[in-house]
Scaffold this motif. Structure first.
Motif, short mmCIF file in Angstrom:
data_model
loop_
_atom_site.label_atom_id
_atom_site.label_comp_id
_atom_site.label_asym_id
_atom_site.label_seq_id
_atom_site.Cartn_x
_atom_site.Cartn_y
_atom_site.Cartn_z
N UNK A 178 50.59 7.90 25.22
CA UNK A 178 51.04 9.11 25.35
C UNK A 178 51.68 9.81 26.50
N UNK A 179 52.29 10.91 26.66
CA UNK A 179 52.55 11.32 27.92
C UNK A 179 51.25 11.63 28.93
N UNK A 180 51.41 11.10 30.04
CA UNK A 180 50.29 11.37 30.90
C UNK A 180 48.67 10.91 30.54
N UNK A 181 48.89 9.81 29.40
CA UNK A 181 47.53 9.34 28.76
C UNK A 181 47.19 8.10 29.96
N UNK A 182 46.00 8.24 30.08
CA UNK A 182 45.32 6.96 30.73
C UNK A 182 44.94 6.13 29.96
N UNK A 183 44.92 4.69 30.30
CA UNK A 183 44.49 3.85 29.49
C UNK A 183 42.98 3.46 29.98
N UNK A 184 42.54 3.68 31.11
CA UNK A 184 41.23 3.30 31.47
C UNK A 184 40.47 4.74 31.96
N UNK A 185 39.15 4.66 31.77
CA UNK A 185 38.35 5.79 32.48
C UNK A 185 37.19 5.46 33.31
N UNK A 186 37.12 5.87 34.32
CA UNK A 186 36.01 5.52 35.28
C UNK A 186 34.89 6.64 35.18
N UNK A 187 33.75 6.10 34.68
CA UNK A 187 32.53 7.06 34.31
C UNK A 187 32.24 7.74 35.90
#
Length: 539
Positions: free
Chosen positions: A530-539
């Motif tokens: 989606x718009x501006x959506x990230x695929x990965x997240x860094x805790x």
């Protein structure tokens, strides 16, 4: 599909399976198990009330034993305790009782999906009651060529999801009539429409009421790990827009290559009543004028909206960064959903005469709200459950433990999403409401998958696949009885087993094809969901 009585599940007078009739076959036995398990579940509202009580009791037990896990967030992160541990907080004490009593109302009124869904439905209600949605659907399906009729019906079913029950009530019966009028098996038309409406439930070209509903739940779950994380209704729009065409072609393929050949030539003697010549209401001259006027209104609104978003320095861009990502436009997308349904609906209603006075508009919005009584009650208990679960840190503890377990067995790569999608699909067999299921599972799965490195937007997109594909084969889906009733008009001997067996190929193909498309989109091409959506997240 055979109509032999031994091949179907006999129904009792109340529409449930007849327990006194012995049936055979592994598939029928499987359906019986699903039916019995589903019937054991209480109403979703009761279920959330039980979950609330269970969270209180479990938190008391876990708090007594001082259950805790190491906090994976870096030192100094917002919400991280000084000792670096996540402790279960008990609600079975005086402080817990004070929290419950003092926050009962605000838990409900601040629950994000509540306001967003109600505002969006005000606009949808105007478009629905004016007749715009029904006319647009009939124009789309009945105006297509015979060669493209299957594709068009599946596509129309997917698009109809923006208008709640329209696809179930209008499109599915009409699709059966269209196929019958073309000399094709009416149940194949019904199956194609059902596949689009229900199997492709989350896919769509436009944002609908389900988008803010799910994103609000996802945001609350994500904030258990990152208190500042936000998830907007547009979080999955790119992926769901593209998925519309994937599901359309997959649905048409299954209909024409698997389902319709299996059904064979239709025998009119199977019908419950004399069908005669199928009659379908066409689009009148006045309705055509109304549709043209509504189309012009949409184009004008799109142009005006573009002026507020597209140019550099436009007022609805982010005033700090100048970007569309994180802008007031995306944060206020629900307002535009309301406007983009309300104004064309009003224009159409004025042309055809269904919206002559202000009271007609008011009644349309009131009608849409009156249909939400059950949802509002559900949200009250769901909001309490989400709040209790967050306060106790049970979700965070389970998420960390689950993430540690995934890392221990090495299941942290993209393959984890295959298991996650399959699990969501299985749960959906017995808990058919998308919001009810996500409210229960998101507080565990979103933090868990965030901790192994995936963004909430990507997790939500995967959930929507699992939640959609098994809608077609679960009697727990709220409109399943309606579909069965329509199908029975064309085959008086048809039972629930025959209907589920007819729809099962769609579920299998959708699961494989949609999941593969998810992997290609997210991990193959590295595209955002989606718009501006990230695929990965860094805790």
């Amino acid at each position: 599909m055979s109509s032999n009585n031994d091949d179907r599940l006999p129904m009792s007078g109340d529409g449930s399976l007849d327990p006194n009739h012995q049936v055979s076959g592994w598939f029928v036995r499987f359906l019986n198990i699903v039916e019995r398990l589903g019937n054991l579940l209480p109403h979703p509202i009761t279920l959330f009330a039980i979950f609330c009580a269970a969270v209180v009791v479990i938190s008391g037990i876990a708090g007594y034993f001082e259950l805790s896990v190491a906090d994976p967030r870096p030192e100094g992160a917002s919400g991280r305790s000084s000792d670096g541990m996540i402790h279960v907080v008990s609600l079975m004490n005086a402080e817990g009782l004070r929290m419950i009593v003092s926050n009962l109302v605000t838990n409900f009124t601040s629950f994000t999906p509540l306001g967003t869904v109600l505002v969006a439905l005000l606009g949808v209600g105007i478009a629905d009651r004016s007749g715009l949605l029904s006319a647009a659907m009939r124009s789309l399906v009945m105006g297509t060529s015979k060669r493209l009729v299957t594709l068009t019906i599946v596509f129309a079913g997917i698009v109809s999801n923006t208008a709640a029950e329209l696809g179930y009530v209008v499109l599915i019966p009409m699709a059966a009539m269209i196929f019958h009028s073309l000399g094709r098996h009416p149940l194949a038309g019904l199956a194609a429409a059902f596949a689009g409406v229900s199997g492709g439930y989350s896919a769509n070209l436009l944002l609908g009421t389900v988008d803010p509903l799910l994103s609000g739940i996802t945001e609350a779950a994500a904030q258990m790990i990152d208190p500042d994380y936000t998830v907007g209704p547009e979080a999955n729009w790119y992926f769901m827009f593209a998925s519309t065409f994937i599901i359309t072609f997959l649905g048409a393929f299954v209909t024409e290559k698997i389902v319709e050949p299996k059904l064979g030539k239709y025998d009119a003697s199977q019908a419950a009543n004399d069908l005669g010549e199928p009659k379908m209401e066409g689009i009148s001259v006045v309705e055509k004028r109304g549709l043209k006027a509504a189309g012009i209104a949409i184009l004008v609104m799109a142009a005006l909206l573009a002026l507020t978003v597209v140019p550099e320095g436009a007022p609805l861009r982010d005033p700090k960064t100048g970007l569309v990502s994180g802008s007031p436009f995306l944060k206020g997308i629900v307002a535009f959903i309301f406007i983009c349904f309300a104004i064309p609906g009003l224009v159409y209603g004025r042309i055809v005469g269904t919206m002559k006075r202000d009271i007609d508009v008011i009644n349309a919005m009131s009608h849409s709200m009156s249909s939400m009584g059950m949802y509002i009650v559900l949200v009250f208990f769901a909001s309490q459950f989400v709040a209790f679960f967050t306060w106790t840190n049970l979700g965070s503890v389970l998420a960390v433990a689950g993430a540690d377990a995934l890392q221990a067995i090495g299941l942290t790569g993209p393959l984890v999403f295959v298991i996650f999608i399959a699990m969501c699909g299985f749960i959906n067999l017995m808990l058919g409401s998308a919001s009810a299921q996500w409210a229960v599972t998101a507080p565990v799965f979103v933090p868990m998958l965030m901790l192994v490195g995936y963004a909430p937007e990507t997790i939500q997109a995967a959930y929507r696949i699992g939640d959609s594909v098994t809608n077609l084969i679960t009697p727990m889906m709220s409109y399943f009885g309606l579909i069965l009733a329509v199908a029975s008009q064309y085959n008086k001997n048809l039972g629930i087993g025959t209907l589920i067996a007819t729809m099962l190929p769609y579920t299998i193909v959708f699961f494989i094809g949609w999941t593969a498309f998810f992997f290609i989109w997210v991990f193959g091409f590295g595209l955002p969901v989606g718009p501006g959506a990230a695929t990965y997240y860094t805790p």
